[in-house]
Design an enzyme around this catalytic site. Structure first.
Site, PDB file in Angstrom:
ATOM      1  N   TRP A 142      -7.422  -6.524   5.936  1.00 33.50           N
ATOM      2  CA  TRP A 142      -6.073  -7.005   5.701  1.00 33.50           C
ATOM      3  C   TRP A 142      -5.805  -8.157   6.666  1.00 33.50           C
ATOM      4  O   TRP A 142      -6.276  -8.151   7.795  1.00 33.50           O
ATOM      5  CB  TRP A 142      -5.056  -5.895   5.963  1.00 33.50           C
ATOM      6  CG  TRP A 142      -5.129  -4.749   5.004  1.00 33.50           C
ATOM      7  CD1 TRP A 142      -5.939  -3.653   5.101  1.00 33.50           C
ATOM      8  CD2 TRP A 142      -4.357  -4.579   3.806  1.00 33.50           C
ATOM      9  NE1 TRP A 142      -5.721  -2.811   4.033  1.00 33.50           N
ATOM     10  CE2 TRP A 142      -4.748  -3.345   3.228  1.00 33.50           C
ATOM     11  CE3 TRP A 142      -3.367  -5.334   3.172  1.00 33.50           C
ATOM     12  CZ2 TRP A 142      -4.204  -2.856   2.047  1.00 33.50           C
ATOM     13  CZ3 TRP A 142      -2.805  -4.849   2.005  1.00 33.50           C
ATOM     14  CH2 TRP A 142      -3.221  -3.632   1.446  1.00 33.50           C
ATOM     15  N   THR A 196      -8.278   0.181   7.048  1.00 38.58           N
ATOM     16  CA  THR A 196      -7.177   0.678   6.235  1.00 38.58           C
ATOM     17  C   THR A 196      -5.832   0.547   6.935  1.00 38.58           C
ATOM     18  O   THR A 196      -5.745   0.465   8.159  1.00 38.58           O
ATOM     19  CB  THR A 196      -7.407   2.158   5.875  1.00 38.58           C
ATOM     20  OG1 THR A 196      -7.418   2.945   7.081  1.00 38.58           O
ATOM     21  CG2 THR A 196      -8.717   2.344   5.129  1.00 38.58           C
ATOM     22  N   VAL A 197      -4.786   0.530   6.113  1.00 38.35           N
ATOM     23  CA  VAL A 197      -3.409   0.650   6.584  1.00 38.35           C
ATOM     24  C   VAL A 197      -2.844   1.951   6.003  1.00 38.35           C
ATOM     25  O   VAL A 197      -3.274   2.376   4.926  1.00 38.35           O
ATOM     26  CB  VAL A 197      -2.547  -0.561   6.137  1.00 38.35           C
ATOM     27  CG1 VAL A 197      -2.939  -1.808   6.896  1.00 38.35           C
ATOM     28  CG2 VAL A 197      -2.621  -0.802   4.627  1.00 38.35           C
ATOM     29  N   CYS A 230       0.827  -1.211   0.000  1.00 40.98           N
ATOM     30  CA  CYS A 230       0.000   0.000   0.000  1.00 40.98           C
ATOM     31  C   CYS A 230       0.860   1.259   0.000  1.00 40.98           C
ATOM     32  O   CYS A 230       1.730   1.424   0.863  1.00 40.98           O
ATOM     33  CB  CYS A 230      -0.903  -0.021   1.230  1.00 40.98           C
ATOM     34  SG  CYS A 230      -1.802   1.524   1.515  1.00 40.98           S
ATOM     35  N   TYR A 240      -5.638   6.887  -8.725  1.00 40.04           N
ATOM     36  CA  TYR A 240      -6.816   6.112  -8.346  1.00 40.04           C
ATOM     37  C   TYR A 240      -8.065   6.639  -9.040  1.00 40.04           C
ATOM     38  O   TYR A 240      -8.955   5.864  -9.414  1.00 40.04           O
ATOM     39  CB  TYR A 240      -7.008   6.143  -6.827  1.00 40.04           C
ATOM     40  CG  TYR A 240      -6.036   5.266  -6.077  1.00 40.04           C
ATOM     41  CD1 TYR A 240      -6.370   3.952  -5.739  1.00 40.04           C
ATOM     42  CD2 TYR A 240      -4.776   5.726  -5.715  1.00 40.04           C
ATOM     43  CE1 TYR A 240      -5.481   3.139  -5.064  1.00 40.04           C
ATOM     44  CE2 TYR A 240      -3.873   4.918  -5.034  1.00 40.04           C
ATOM     45  CZ  TYR A 240      -4.234   3.623  -4.714  1.00 40.04           C
ATOM     46  OH  TYR A 240      -3.345   2.813  -4.043  1.00 40.04           O
TER      47      TYR A 240
END
Length: 356
Positions: free
Chosen positions: A98, A132-133, A65, A196
């Site tokens: 994740w 999220t990370v 990521c 994105y």
């Protein structure tokens, strides 16, 4: 949260398409990123209830990521390995979370969890948004403290100073913050998030608009970097970290997978030289796992790559070629020094990078 990342789309509705595994586009619509993060901060004075404390927190950051890659780079540049441990989920995830599939038994060895989702639910059992990370987890409770990636790296620079290594660079110097913030604002909107918006565009019009915005800003960066080694000032700053994580993924992923294909990064002399300069600087390229990066994008985004085939290319050997950027002057670490060798257990797997 940094102002540029807090303002864009901060009030938009939830994305129902993101709750479906592999779906990131909404037919007929432009891609909008949910930038509402957990804004709790870890500070020297502990004003949010979480004081800086060596050994208490764990950074969970997937190498695949780009947003998480920022935190891995900053942690390494500042020498915070002894103060903040690192957990690395695998490169793929489903709609839920994740996962720690790279660790023995599929569990994070410190947190003892299989999914990062468990740490989010430990904070809020009804956490409503994406898992999220990067995320920083309090190891004393197993709960996420923050996933505000923009503020996170700034706080690593400014709040964790007492735990920085000798010779750590000043990545957010007081006298340059206004310019750094301005550059970061444009880079986030048009480049970091711009790729994105191209890749997840739900209509031709949305794609065409995003594409034009992306390349206008990449051309601006090409011109800016033609005469200076770094984005702001004559040393590496937070601005370089933020741009680098997009550039290093460009030819391997964004050019083809996200249709950002006017030309390759390697066909832009200043940007390509700049990216190679940083890649060959300790703390940058030694955090990059191209195999995980490609697996993440091509396998997870099934709505734009339904076959989940991961391409063999591109040839990565060019990342190690001479860049000549040192002729522009500049001092990579200012009055400081480069970080030492990557710690045992945190090295990129052999064969996953031209450096490994």
């Amino acid at each position: 949260m940094a102002p540029e990342e807090k303002s864009e789309n901060s009030e938009h509705a939830e994305h129902p398409e993101h709750s479906e595994g592999g779906r990131y586009t909404a037919k007929g619509k432009e891609f909008t990123r949910d930038t509402r993060y957990i804004q709790t901060r870890i500070t020297t004075d502990g004003r949010d209830g979480f004081p800086v404390e060596a050994g208490r927190y764990r950074l969970v950051a997937a190498r695949a990521c780009p947003w998480a890659n920022r935190a891995i780079i900053v942690r390494r540049l500042l020498g915070l390995e002894d103060a903040i441990s690192l957990g690395t989920p695998g490169p793929t995830h489903d709609a839920r979370s994740w996962t720690f599939d790279l660790d023995p038994g599929g569990k994070d060895p410190v947190l003892g969890i299989e999914r990062l989702q468990e740490a989010y639910f430990a904070r809020d059992p009804e956490y409503p948004r994406g898992i999220t990370v990067p995320a920083i987890v309090d190891t004393t409770t197993g709960a996420v403290v923050t996933n505000d990636f923009a503020q996170m790296t700034l706080d690593l620079s400014s709040e964790w100073v007492d735990h920085h290594r000798d010779g750590a660079p000043d990545l957010y110097p007081e006298g340059l913050r206004e310019e750094i913030d301005a550059v970061n604002d444009r880079v986030f909107r048009e480049v970091n998030n711009g790729v994105y918006r191209c890749g997840f565009a739900g209509s031709q019009e949305a794609y065409d608009t995003a594409y034009a915005r992306l390349w206008e800003s990449l051309d601006w960066l090409e011109d800016r970097l033609a005469g200076q080694r770094y984005l702001v000032g004559d040393t590496i700053t937070e601005a370089d970290v933020r741009l680098f994580t997009t550039l290093v993924r460009f030819d391997a992923v964004y050019h083809g997978h996200f249709k950002c294909n006017r030309n390759k990064l390697s066909e832009m002399p200043a940007l390509w030289g700049y990216a190679r300069d940083l890649f060959q600087t300790p703390g940058f390229g030694d955090t990059i796992d191209f195999a995980q990066i490609k697996e993440h994008y091509y396998v997870v985004h099934t709505d734009i790559n339904p076959t989940q085939i991961v391409p063999q290319g591109p040839d990565l050997s060019g990342w190690l070629t001479a860049h000549g950027r040192d002729q522009l002057g500049g001092r990579p670490f200012g009055g400081g020094s480069a970080p030492g060798p990557v710690r045992e257990g945190e090295r990129v797997e052999a064969g996953h990078s031209p450096l490994a």
